[in-house]
Design an enzyme around this catalytic site. Structure first.
Site, PDB file in Angstrom:
ATOM      1  N   ILE A   1     -17.908  66.502  53.711  1.00 38.51           N
ATOM      2  CA  ILE A   1     -16.991  67.417  53.037  1.00 38.51           C
ATOM      3  C   ILE A   1     -17.544  67.861  51.688  1.00 38.51           C
ATOM      4  O   ILE A   1     -17.508  69.046  51.341  1.00 38.51           O
ATOM      5  CB  ILE A   1     -15.605  66.759  52.870  1.00 38.51           C
TER       6      ILE A   1
ATOM      7  N   ASP B   1     -22.649  57.307  40.222  1.00 39.07           N
ATOM      8  CA  ASP B   1     -21.743  56.370  40.874  1.00 39.07           C
ATOM      9  C   ASP B   1     -20.428  56.389  40.107  1.00 39.07           C
ATOM     10  O   ASP B   1     -20.381  56.010  38.925  1.00 39.07           O
ATOM     11  CB  ASP B   1     -22.343  54.962  40.865  1.00 39.07           C
TER      12      ASP B   1
ATOM     13  N   ASN C   1     -14.287  64.208  45.192  1.00 38.88           N
ATOM     14  CA  ASN C   1     -14.376  64.080  46.637  1.00 38.88           C
ATOM     15  C   ASN C   1     -14.737  62.677  47.112  1.00 38.88           C
ATOM     16  O   ASN C   1     -14.911  62.462  48.302  1.00 38.88           O
ATOM     17  CB  ASN C   1     -15.414  65.089  47.177  1.00 38.88           C
TER      18      ASN C   1
ATOM     19  N   TYR D   1      -7.186  52.304  51.570  1.00 39.43           N
ATOM     20  CA  TYR D   1      -7.580  53.710  51.464  1.00 39.43           C
ATOM     21  C   TYR D   1      -6.343  54.599  51.329  1.00 39.43           C
ATOM     22  O   TYR D   1      -6.288  55.490  50.475  1.00 39.43           O
ATOM     23  CB  TYR D   1      -8.381  54.082  52.707  1.00 39.43           C
TER      24      TYR D   1
ATOM     25  N   LYS E   1      -5.254  56.984  48.191  1.00 37.74           N
ATOM     26  CA  LYS E   1      -5.062  58.430  48.361  1.00 37.74           C
ATOM     27  C   LYS E   1      -3.661  58.851  47.917  1.00 37.74           C
ATOM     28  O   LYS E   1      -3.474  59.938  47.347  1.00 37.74           O
ATOM     29  CB  LYS E   1      -5.303  58.818  49.816  1.00 37.74           C
TER      30      LYS E   1
ATOM     31  N   ILE F   1     -11.648  64.832  59.962  1.00 31.65           N
ATOM     32  CA  ILE F   1     -12.712  65.821  59.785  1.00 31.65           C
ATOM     33  C   ILE F   1     -13.990  65.288  60.423  1.00 31.65           C
ATOM     34  O   ILE F   1     -14.344  64.116  60.261  1.00 31.65           O
ATOM     35  CB  ILE F   1     -12.956  66.116  58.289  1.00 31.65           C
TER      36      ILE F   1
END
Length: 263
Positions: free
Chosen positions: A18, A60, A87, A152, A156, A195
């Site tokens: 992405i 990083d 991202n 995760y 998010k 994706i």
């Protein structure tokens, strides 16, 4: 379209997938693009493929000094920063019972706190942008509904709250109330569904078989491509979205419109 002519953009996690597609799209629309990633070889290759002065940066996002250095390098070359795309996202699918402090740091740290570091480093330059700064963060539909992958997903979801709060805090109205002449910064978030990235395609036959099943489950009839997300990011970062801030835009092939099994 050349919506980013004369503008400078920094994209994190840009070595592949992405992030790389976003960098390509912004460059195609005229931006001077800096690509940041901890995969130094990968980000150099990605920048070389884009050409047109694309700038590779070893960075990083868990290391504040590394983030500060990346932003400083962009300013040293271009003298400005108009667009930041966050991202970076880390997922390992750790079972809830097995989540320890290390697992939390390894996934939530880059995903959530990494975005905070990037915004903080870029903030003075985005505020100084003569066209107004724009930050687009890549979230996930995992932050909007229960699709598993708990650490995760929680990170998010945190990005969504961060996005909304920053959209108000650094809006033109709020800055004016504090005596600033800045045009403000718009903060928006794109929430992708599944994706087709290397995380799937390089994951072996089992991962590819699961991806094929998901193709048939999505209401749109397919999983997404990195370019689908890049198009949404380019819109939100552009002047076409000048009256849009603080939103979460699902780009999910209809996944949130009805039941969808990810088993």
């Amino acid at each position: 379209m050349r919506r980013f002519e004369g503008r400078v953009a920094l994209v994190t996690g840009a070595a592949r997938g992405i992030g790389r597609a976003i960098a390509v799209r912004l460059a195609e629309e005229g931006a001077a693009v800096a690509l940041a990633d901890r995969d130094e070889d990968g980000v150099v290759a990605a920048a070389a493929a884009i050409g047109a002065g694309a700038m590779p940066l070893a960075c990083d996002v868990v290391d504040r000094a590394s983030v500060d250095a990346a932003v400083s390098a962009v300013i040293a070359r271009h003298g400005r920063l108009d667009v930041l795309v966050n991202n970076v996202g880390v997922s390992s699918g750790t079972a809830f019972e097995e989540i320890d402090d290390a697992a939390w740091r390894e996934q939530a740290g880059p995903t959530l706190h990494g975005a905070v570091r990037c915004v903080q480093a870029a903030l003075p330059h985005l505020l100084a942008s003569p066209v107004g700064g724009a930050v687009v963060t890549i979230g996930s539909i995992n932050g909007l509904a229960a699709f598993g992958d708990l650490v995760y997903s929680a990170a998010k979801a945190g990005l969504q709250s961060l996005n909304q709060n920053l959209a108000v805090l650094y809006s033109r109205r709020e800055l004016a109330a504090r005596g600033s002449s800045s045009r403000g910064i718009r903060f928006n978030l794109v929430a992708p569904g599944t994706i087709r990235t290397p995380a799937w395609t390089d994951g072996g036959p089992e991962r590819m078989a699961r991806l094929d099943r998901l193709d048939r489950l999505y209401p749109a009839g397919r999983v997404g491509e990195p370019e689908d997300i890049a198009a949404a990011v380019a819109f939100l970062a552009s002047d076409d979205a000048s009256w849009i801030t603080g939103i979460v835009l699902p780009v999910d092939g209809g996944a949130l419109t009805g039941p969808l099994s990810f088993d």
